[in-house]
Motif scaffolding. Sequence first.
Motif, PDB file in Angstrom:
ATOM      1  N   ALA A 260      26.906  51.909  25.890  1.00  0.00           N
ATOM      2  CA  ALA A 260      27.712  50.758  25.520  1.00  0.00           C
ATOM      3  C   ALA A 260      28.752  50.382  26.565  1.00  0.00           C
ATOM      4  O   ALA A 260      29.111  49.208  26.717  1.00  0.00           O
ATOM      5  CB  ALA A 260      28.404  51.030  24.175  1.00  0.00           C
ATOM      6  N   ILE A 261      29.254  51.372  27.304  1.00  0.00           N
ATOM      7  CA  ILE A 261      30.293  51.104  28.295  1.00  0.00           C
ATOM      8  C   ILE A 261      29.713  50.491  29.574  1.00  0.00           C
ATOM      9  O   ILE A 261      30.428  49.845  30.346  1.00  0.00           O
ATOM     10  CB  ILE A 261      31.055  52.413  28.634  1.00  0.00           C
ATOM     11  N   GLU A 262      28.416  50.661  29.769  1.00  0.00           N
ATOM     12  CA  GLU A 262      27.787  50.169  30.992  1.00  0.00           C
ATOM     13  C   GLU A 262      28.013  48.660  31.144  1.00  0.00           C
ATOM     14  O   GLU A 262      27.648  47.872  30.262  1.00  0.00           O
ATOM     15  CB  GLU A 262      26.281  50.470  30.938  1.00  0.00           C
ATOM     16  N   GLY A 263      28.643  48.263  32.242  1.00  0.00           N
ATOM     17  CA  GLY A 263      28.895  46.845  32.502  1.00  0.00           C
ATOM     18  C   GLY A 263      30.109  46.288  31.781  1.00  0.00           C
ATOM     19  O   GLY A 263      30.400  45.094  31.920  1.00  0.00           O
ATOM     20  N   ALA A 264      30.826  47.135  31.015  1.00  0.00           N
ATOM     21  CA  ALA A 264      31.940  46.633  30.207  1.00  0.00           C
ATOM     22  C   ALA A 264      33.301  46.746  30.896  1.00  0.00           C
ATOM     23  O   ALA A 264      34.253  46.064  30.505  1.00  0.00           O
ATOM     24  CB  ALA A 264      31.991  47.384  28.875  1.00  0.00           C
ATOM     25  N   LYS A 265      33.387  47.619  31.909  1.00  0.00           N
ATOM     26  CA  LYS A 265      34.685  47.828  32.570  1.00  0.00           C
ATOM     27  C   LYS A 265      35.008  46.674  33.505  1.00  0.00           C
ATOM     28  O   LYS A 265      34.173  46.243  34.298  1.00  0.00           O
ATOM     29  CB  LYS A 265      34.678  49.152  33.326  1.00  0.00           C
ATOM     30  N   ALA A 266      36.254  46.194  33.389  1.00  0.00           N
ATOM     31  CA  ALA A 266      36.703  45.112  34.266  1.00  0.00           C
ATOM     32  C   ALA A 266      36.914  45.639  35.668  1.00  0.00           C
ATOM     33  O   ALA A 266      37.439  46.743  35.863  1.00  0.00           O
ATOM     34  CB  ALA A 266      38.003  44.518  33.725  1.00  0.00           C
ATOM     35  N   GLU A 267      36.503  44.879  36.658  1.00  0.00           N
ATOM     36  CA  GLU A 267      36.694  45.252  38.057  1.00  0.00           C
ATOM     37  C   GLU A 267      38.148  45.025  38.474  1.00  0.00           C
ATOM     38  O   GLU A 267      38.796  44.064  38.027  1.00  0.00           O
ATOM     39  CB  GLU A 267      35.766  44.429  38.949  1.00  0.00           C
TER      40      GLU A 267
END
Length: 264
Positions: free
Chosen positions: A256-263
């Motif tokens: 679920a966290i994959e791709g969810a973190k803001a750069e």
Amino acid sequence: MVVIGIIGGSGVYSVDFIKNTEKRIVETSYGKSPEIVTGEVEGRKIAFMPRHGEGHSTPPHKINFRANLWALKELGVDRILATTAVGSLNPSVGPGEFVLLDQFIDFTKNRDYTFYEGDERGVVHIDVTNPYCCELRDVLYRKARELEFPVHFSGTYACTEGPRFETAAEIQMLNQLGADVVGMTNVPECVLARELEICYSTISIITNYAAGISENKLTHDEVSEIMDENINKVKKLVFSTIPEIPKKRSCECGSAIEGAKAEV
């Protein structure tokens, strides 16, 4: 080793089918958990937590959801079966019936909704298109049908702040928005579980008709009475489901966290 968490809602303060039990309170950076009972069911590792604490000592708006979910994660939990007592917005779905949630609408106001507060852990925009684990829901539905319990495969949960019950006008609004049931605890619990990549599914037990639908005054006594009448069914459904939960996940919850973190 897969550890299955059970979060008991109103009326579900203990489970007597767990063997080789130990009790513990987990200290987290978010605070202490309620007392958690760990043990085994049919060879599967289990951790049971009463959401409201012992004897319903914590009201819904004061539950430390982050401490609760983090504590279960520390104990190795990667699947959660939760129970909630809910009011029905649908006259054809009555007290004593089960609803397996697949969507929610959030009307809470003053809760901690995330583990990612922009500190060293960063910021996460978690996808909750499907907030509940489809794999767990399928197993629960199959077992409920086998046990011949009255069960609905899907339903939208409206979460309100509590601890008061809703007004008739609020229930009318929620009905028009597409909610099927109403309660006070499932958000942010299910969202925090998703941030921790824990599979999460809920058994909602209809305890009453909501305000404006029910002809009677809404009371917690009514909720407790219906839960008492159905507690053995709830426990039997959970107990029967645990051995059937696949040891290897095939759902999307674990990423679920994959791709969810803001750069940054």
